[in-house]
Motif scaffolding. Structure first.
Motif, short mmCIF file in Angstrom:
data_model
loop_
_atom_site.label_atom_id
_atom_site.label_comp_id
_atom_site.label_asym_id
_atom_site.label_seq_id
_atom_site.Cartn_x
_atom_site.Cartn_y
_atom_site.Cartn_z
N LEU A 85 31.34 35.96 36.71
CA LEU A 85 29.92 35.65 36.48
C LEU A 85 29.71 35.01 35.10
N LYS A 86 30.51 35.43 34.14
CA LYS A 86 30.41 34.86 32.79
C LYS A 86 30.85 33.40 32.77
N LYS A 87 31.82 33.06 33.62
CA LYS A 87 32.35 31.69 33.65
C LYS A 87 31.50 30.76 34.52
N ALA A 88 30.60 31.31 35.32
CA ALA A 88 29.83 30.51 36.28
C ALA A 88 28.56 29.96 35.66
N ASP A 89 28.00 28.96 36.32
CA ASP A 89 26.68 28.44 35.98
C ASP A 89 25.67 29.42 36.55
N SER A 90 25.07 30.23 35.68
CA SER A 90 24.20 31.32 36.13
C SER A 90 22.96 30.83 36.86
N SER A 91 22.52 29.61 36.57
CA SER A 91 21.30 29.10 37.21
C SER A 91 21.54 28.76 38.68
N LYS A 92 22.81 28.50 39.03
CA LYS A 92 23.12 28.10 40.41
C LYS A 92 24.12 29.04 41.08
N ASP A 93 24.65 30.00 40.34
CA ASP A 93 25.69 30.89 40.87
C ASP A 93 26.90 30.08 41.36
N VAL A 94 27.21 29.01 40.63
CA VAL A 94 28.31 28.13 41.01
C VAL A 94 29.42 28.21 39.97
N LEU A 95 30.64 28.28 40.45
CA LEU A 95 31.81 28.29 39.59
C LEU A 95 32.51 26.93 39.73
N ALA A 130 32.80 19.71 46.65
CA ALA A 130 31.89 19.39 45.54
C ALA A 130 32.48 19.78 44.19
N ASP A 131 33.73 20.22 44.18
CA ASP A 131 34.40 20.66 42.96
C ASP A 131 33.67 21.84 42.32
N GLY A 132 33.09 22.67 43.18
CA GLY A 132 32.40 23.88 42.72
C GLY A 132 32.27 24.86 43.88
N ILE A 133 32.32 26.15 43.58
CA ILE A 133 32.29 27.17 44.63
C ILE A 133 31.25 28.24 44.30
N ASP A 134 30.79 28.92 45.33
CA ASP A 134 29.86 30.04 45.17
C ASP A 134 30.60 31.16 44.44
N ILE A 180 34.41 38.01 45.90
CA ILE A 180 34.80 38.78 47.09
C ILE A 180 36.16 38.32 47.60
N ALA A 181 36.36 37.01 47.67
CA ALA A 181 37.64 36.48 48.15
C ALA A 181 38.78 36.90 47.22
N PHE A 182 38.55 36.84 45.93
CA PHE A 182 39.60 37.19 44.95
C PHE A 182 39.94 38.67 45.03
N SER A 183 38.99 39.49 45.46
CA SER A 183 39.24 40.93 45.54
C SER A 183 40.38 41.26 46.50
N VAL A 184 40.65 40.36 47.45
CA VAL A 184 41.75 40.58 48.39
C VAL A 184 43.08 40.69 47.63
N LEU A 185 43.19 40.00 46.52
CA LEU A 185 44.42 40.00 45.73
C LEU A 185 44.56 41.25 44.87
N CYS A 186 43.49 42.01 44.75
CA CYS A 186 43.49 43.20 43.89
C CYS A 186 43.89 44.44 44.68
N GLY A 187 44.26 45.49 43.97
CA GLY A 187 44.54 46.76 44.62
C GLY A 187 43.26 47.40 45.11
#
Length: 272
Positions: A82-92, A134-138, A144-151
Motif C-alpha cells: 500500500l505504501k508503494k501504490a498510488d493511493s488515489s487509485k489503488d494502483v501499483l 496498462a503497466d499497472g495492477i490493482d 492477495i495474490a502475493f499471499s499465496v507465496l507466504c506461509g
C-alpha cells in the motif's frame, strides 16, 4: 446461461505435473506446473520466508509456522504494498511493484542464477495481474495474490484477503469484491505456469473471471444470505463447508504445505 458456463467441477492433482483444472469454465481453465516451475516457486517461497524471518518474525519473536506469525507477515506485505501504490487509485505501477518486491524478498543472498529463477514467477505474477496491459495492477489484488507465496493456512489467507478487500471495514463484501477475492487467488495459482505465452495468459484470464463469477455467486446462493448484495466471512465459510470443499478444492493450494506430490512426502515443505 450463466449456469451452463459455470465450472461444475474443480479439481487439482499434484503428481506428476502439478495440474490445476476447472471444468466447464468458459473457456476451460487448465494449468500445469512443470518441475522447473515448481523449482522456481519453491526457491522463491523459501527466500521470501527467510526474508520475513529477518524482517518480521525475528524481532517480534513469532513462530515461523504459527498463525500469529503468518498473519504478521501478511500484514507486513500489505503495509509495504500500500505504501508503494498510488493511493488515489489503488494502483501499483511496475516500478512500484519492483520496489515492493525488493522490500519483501531479499534476493541479494542468492547467486545470480538463483536470482533469475526467483524473478521469473514474480514477473509472471505481475503480467497475469496486469490484465489490461496498462503497466499497472490493482494493489489489493496483488496483496492477495502475493499471499499465496507466504506461509500460513488456507483459513488465515482467506480471512486476510476478505479483510484486505473490506476497505471500509464493514466486515462485509459485495459481489464484485468477493469476485475479486477469488480472481486474485486463481490468478496467482495460474501465473506460476511460467511457459505461457501472452495469448495463453489472456485466455486464462477469461477462464479465471468465469470461475471467480461462479464461485462468488455460489457463495450467495448456498449461504442463504439475507442481504442480496453483501456477504460476511461467515457466509464464505458456510459455502466452503457445504460445497466449496468439494467443488473448489484448489483453495487448499493457498496453503504452501499442500504443494507436495505423493513422491515428495517426507521431504521439506515449500515454505521451509
Amino acid at each position: 446461461e450463466s449456469e451452463e458456463r459455470a465450472p461444475s467441477e474443480v479439481s487439482f492433482q499434484m503428481d506428476p505435473c502439478y495440474e490445476l483444472s476447472i471444468a466447464r469454465a468458459s473457456p476451460p481453465l487448465r494449468v500445469q506446473l512443470s518441475p522447473s516451475d515448481m523449482h522456481a516457486l519453491r526457491l522463491l517461497a523459501k527466500t521470501l520466508a527467510n526474508s520475513m524471518l529477518r524482517l518480521v518474525l525475528g524481532w517480534k519473536r513469532l513462530g515461523r509456522h504459527s498463525e500469529d506469525g503468518a498473519l504478521a507477515v501478511l500484514q507486513h506485505v500489505r503495509k509495504v504494498a500500500l505504501k508503494k501504490a498510488d493511493s488515489s487509485k489503488d494502483v501499483l505501477s511496475r516500478r512500484g511493484f519492483d520496489g515492493c518486491v525488493l522490500a519483501l524478498v531479499d534476493i541479494d543472498e542468492l547467486e545470480r542464477a538463483q536470482q533469475a529463477i526467483c524473478s521469473a514467477p514474480l514477473d509472471a505474477l505481475f503480467r497475469a495481474l496486469d490484465r489490461n496491459h496498462a503497466d499497472g495492477i490493482d494493489v489489493r489484488e496483488f496483496i492477495i495474490a502475493f499471499s499465496v507465496l507466504c506461509g500460513g493456512s488456507k483459513s488465515v489467507k482467506l480471512a486476510f484477503a476478505f479483510e484486505t478487500l473490506d476497505a471500509k471495514r464493514e466486515e462485509q463484501l459485495d459481489r464484485q469484491e468477493l469476485r475479486r477475492l477469488f480472481r486474485s487467488f486463481l490468478t496467482a495459482l495460474s501465473s506460476f505456469s511460467l511457459g505461457m505465452s501472452e495469448q495463453e495468459r489472456d485466455e486464462k484470464s477469461v477462464a479465471i473471471e468465469a470461475a471467480a463469477v461462479w464461485a462468488s455467486e455460489r457463495v450467495f446462493e448456498v449461504a442463504g444470505i439475507s442481504d442480496p448484495d453483501r456477504c460476511t466471512f461467515g457466509d464464505l465459510a458456510t459455502w466452503y463447508d457445504a460445497e466449496g470443499i468439494r467443488k473448489a478444492p484448489w483453495l487448499e493450494l493457498l496453503d504452501l504445505r499442500k504443494w507436495t506430490s505423493e513422491g515428495e512426502k517426507g521431504n521439506e515443505d515449500v515454505d521451509t
